[in-house]
Design an enzyme around this catalytic site. Structure first.
Site, mmCIF file in Angstrom:
data_model
loop_
_atom_site.group_PDB
_atom_site.id
_atom_site.type_symbol
_atom_site.label_atom_id
_atom_site.label_comp_id
_atom_site.label_asym_id
_atom_site.label_seq_id
_atom_site.Cartn_x
_atom_site.Cartn_y
_atom_site.Cartn_z
ATOM 1 N N GLU A 59 20.256 35.330 35.542
ATOM 2 C CA GLU A 59 21.298 35.874 36.419
ATOM 3 C C GLU A 59 22.122 34.741 37.035
ATOM 4 O O GLU A 59 23.331 34.867 37.250
ATOM 5 C CB GLU A 59 20.670 36.729 37.521
ATOM 6 C CG GLU A 59 19.993 37.998 37.027
ATOM 7 C CD GLU A 59 20.973 38.974 36.407
ATOM 8 O OE1 GLU A 59 22.141 39.010 36.856
ATOM 9 O OE2 GLU A 59 20.582 39.686 35.471
ATOM 10 N N TRP A 105 24.431 33.759 34.420
ATOM 11 C CA TRP A 105 25.546 34.717 34.321
ATOM 12 C C TRP A 105 26.685 34.309 35.253
ATOM 13 O O TRP A 105 27.868 34.450 34.912
ATOM 14 C CB TRP A 105 25.066 36.134 34.658
ATOM 15 C CG TRP A 105 26.180 37.140 34.682
ATOM 16 C CD1 TRP A 105 26.911 37.532 35.769
ATOM 17 C CD2 TRP A 105 26.725 37.862 33.558
ATOM 18 N NE1 TRP A 105 27.872 38.454 35.405
ATOM 19 C CE2 TRP A 105 27.777 38.680 34.056
ATOM 20 C CE3 TRP A 105 26.413 37.907 32.201
ATOM 21 C CZ2 TRP A 105 28.519 39.522 33.237
ATOM 22 C CZ3 TRP A 105 27.167 38.750 31.385
ATOM 23 C CH2 TRP A 105 28.201 39.542 31.903
ATOM 24 N N TRP A 164 44.994 56.077 31.915
ATOM 25 C CA TRP A 164 44.316 56.273 33.198
ATOM 26 C C TRP A 164 45.061 57.328 34.026
ATOM 27 O O TRP A 164 46.280 57.471 33.910
ATOM 28 C CB TRP A 164 44.268 54.962 33.988
ATOM 29 C CG TRP A 164 43.598 53.810 33.310
ATOM 30 C CD1 TRP A 164 44.192 52.693 32.812
ATOM 31 C CD2 TRP A 164 42.205 53.671 33.049
ATOM 32 N NE1 TRP A 164 43.264 51.856 32.258
ATOM 33 C CE2 TRP A 164 42.030 52.427 32.392
ATOM 34 C CE3 TRP A 164 41.078 54.467 33.303
ATOM 35 C CZ2 TRP A 164 40.784 51.960 31.987
ATOM 36 C CZ3 TRP A 164 39.836 54.004 32.901
ATOM 37 C CH2 TRP A 164 39.691 52.770 32.254
ATOM 38 N N ASN A 182 22.571 45.940 42.843
ATOM 39 C CA ASN A 182 23.280 45.658 41.600
ATOM 40 C C ASN A 182 23.240 46.811 40.601
ATOM 41 O O ASN A 182 24.235 47.129 39.955
ATOM 42 C CB ASN A 182 22.727 44.397 40.942
ATOM 43 C CG ASN A 182 23.552 43.971 39.737
ATOM 44 O OD1 ASN A 182 24.741 43.701 39.868
ATOM 45 N ND2 ASN A 182 22.941 43.946 38.563
ATOM 46 N N TRP A 207 39.877 50.497 36.278
ATOM 47 C CA TRP A 207 38.856 49.636 36.876
ATOM 48 C C TRP A 207 39.428 48.702 37.933
ATOM 49 O O TRP A 207 38.730 48.299 38.876
ATOM 50 C CB TRP A 207 38.148 48.819 35.790
ATOM 51 C CG TRP A 207 39.023 47.835 35.048
ATOM 52 C CD1 TRP A 207 39.710 48.044 33.885
ATOM 53 C CD2 TRP A 207 39.324 46.486 35.433
ATOM 54 N NE1 TRP A 207 40.405 46.921 33.516
ATOM 55 C CE2 TRP A 207 40.191 45.940 34.445
ATOM 56 C CE3 TRP A 207 38.955 45.680 36.505
ATOM 57 C CZ2 TRP A 207 40.678 44.631 34.502
ATOM 58 C CZ3 TRP A 207 39.439 44.365 36.571
ATOM 59 C CH2 TRP A 207 40.289 43.860 35.585
#
Length: 458
Positions: free
Chosen positions: A265, A268, A296, A334, A352
């Site tokens: 992580e 990441w 959208w 998360n 998004w």
């Protein structure tokens, strides 16, 4: 006595394992400065929740500096102009700072370097972007091979201790008052409960690392369980640089149990910064052009649904619990972040970028790289991303990850329901009047999302 040098602090608000500070101290008197620049980032001006954190982080940093015979100078305005002004006031032309990789910081660094002797050091990541490359010399686009390649360079160098003393200049330049910046909300004080969950500053970061060490052995499973909250909760401390990733790596690696999942992580985070280093507009542009054609919903038409999502009133308990946790604490588990983001994008068919902007304003850990890459991963529009057709089912995810107690805590209207029905009170005909019905059914939402995606592929 040598003239002073400037230590330019940004998202690296610590004294330990701070390469720019170490270099500055070796040269003589040091003037540490933080400049609040709300113009240069444009639409990425630091969000409201981050501003609350920043106030207490700067307060903590100043206290730490004063213990070492120094202090923090605060300025507000254009970073490059303020650094130039500070140099003229103090007779210093040399500036030490850690490299930052957000597009606005890179632009400012280039501007500063044209006028002053800017010395950049590493320390924000495990490895600088571009350091890890493929066999052909390119950048990794897929996370898994990037992580494998990064592991070959680990562990990072041992973190450096804070200097025992920081020599002050013969005369201190003028400084703003932190309270005058009004970083904390007052009318209303929507962040009143934040202090129950967080202790901004380097000391708080180290205490958080220490408390996580006993949980590392369970992280692989517990990180997915919202009711357990088995995550490290280190993201805001890493975002503000109150602890270095190298320090976290070494402490966690030495903890009992297999820390591999957690360390990946941390990698990441490096991966996300590499993506925004290569594609600076990652926060506002689809990495995959075909996503520009997705129809959208117009936000004017979908405004009611968007507001319901922000307020935690969607009728999907795990989504609502996450959104309410976000508002109350400036943070969200998360696993629930992924579920809530997927719901906005695919159930509500809302771009998004609207969700990313809301997270940017409400998360205390709203890092440009992580926030942008994570949202595009969920949307499917990222360089390395989940398939758009893989639509998370909140009503399945909730019992799968044992979120009943999490829902009871954040959605008190449902606290009296047992584990069998709390994940989907509507379908069991036990929804209390105070809790909203679903904005849209899962099957209907899935079909609408897939139809929109098919249309974009034509």
């Amino acid at each position: 006595m040598p003239g002073p040098v400037i230590l330019w602090l940004r998202q690296d608000l610590r004294l330990s394992d701070q390469a720019a500070l170490v270099a500055a101290v070796k040269e003589g008197p040091v003037i540490p400065v933080y400049i609040l620049d709300d113009a240069a980032p444009k639409q990425w001006t630091i969000g409201a929740a981050q501003r609350w954190w920043l106030h207490y982080s700067l307060k903590s940093l100043d206290e730490g500096l004063r213990q070492k015979s120094s202090r923090l100078i605060l300025r507000r305005g254009d970073c490059a102009a303020e650094l130039q002004r500070l140099a003229e006031e103090t007779g210093s032309r040399r500036v030490h700072a850690l490299s930052h990789y957000e597009p606005w910081w890179r632009n400012i660094e280039r501007t500063v370097a044209q006028e002053l002797d800017l010395q950049l050091h590493e320390g924000m990541l495990l490895l600088p972007p571009g350091c890890v490359r493929t066999s052909t010399g390119g950048l990794y686009q897929i996370y898994t091979p990037f992580a494998r390649a990064t592991m070959l360079h680990m562990p990072p160098p041992e973190p450096q201790p804070a200097p025992s003393r920081i020599d002050p200049p013969s005369e201190w330049p003028a400084s703003d008052s932190l309270d005058d910046w009004d970083l904390r909300p007052t009318h209303p004080d929507w962040a009143a409960a934040f202090a129950k969950d967080w202790e901004p500053g380097e000391a708080g970061a180290r205490r958080n690392v220490a408390s996580f060490l006993d949980e590392v052995k369970d992280y692989d499973v517990a990180r997915n369980l919202p009711s357990v909250e088995g995550t490290s909760r280190l993201s805001p401390y890493l975002h503000f640089g109150e602890v270095s990733p190298a320090y976290v790596w070494h402490r966690v690696s030495a903890a009992p149990g297999d820390a591999t999942t957690f360390l990946k992580e941390v990698i990441w985070r490096d991966y996300a910064h590499t993506q925004i280093w290569a594609l600076p507009a990652y926060g506002s542009q689809n990495a995959r052009p075909d996503f520009n054609r997705i129809p959208w919903r117009d936000l004017r038409e979908a405004k009611g649904d968007f507001v319901a999502w922000k307020k935690g009133r969607t009728g999907y308990p795990i989504v609502d619990a996450g959104m309410r946790q976000l508002w109350a604490t400036g943070w969200m588990h998360n696993r629930v972040r992924m579920i809530a983001a997927s719901f906005l994008i695919k159930h509500l068919l809302i771009d998004w970028r609207h969700g990313a902007r809301w997270f940017w304003n409400t998360l205390v850990d709203a890092n440009y790289a992580n926030n942008s890459v994570n949202w595009q991963w969920v949307a499917g529009s990222g360089v390395d991303a989940n398939l758009f057709s893989r639509i998370m089912a909140p009503l399945t995810q909730s019992p799968k990850f044992d979120a009943a107690d999490y829902i009871r805590h954040w959605v008190p209207e449902l606290a009296h329901l047992d584990d069998k029905v709390i994940h989907d009170p509507d379908s069991h005909d036990v929804r209390p009047p105070a809790y909203p019905s679903k904005l849209i059914g899962h099957r209907e939402a899935r079909e609408r999302a897939l139809a929109a995606y098919r249309q974009s592929r034509r």
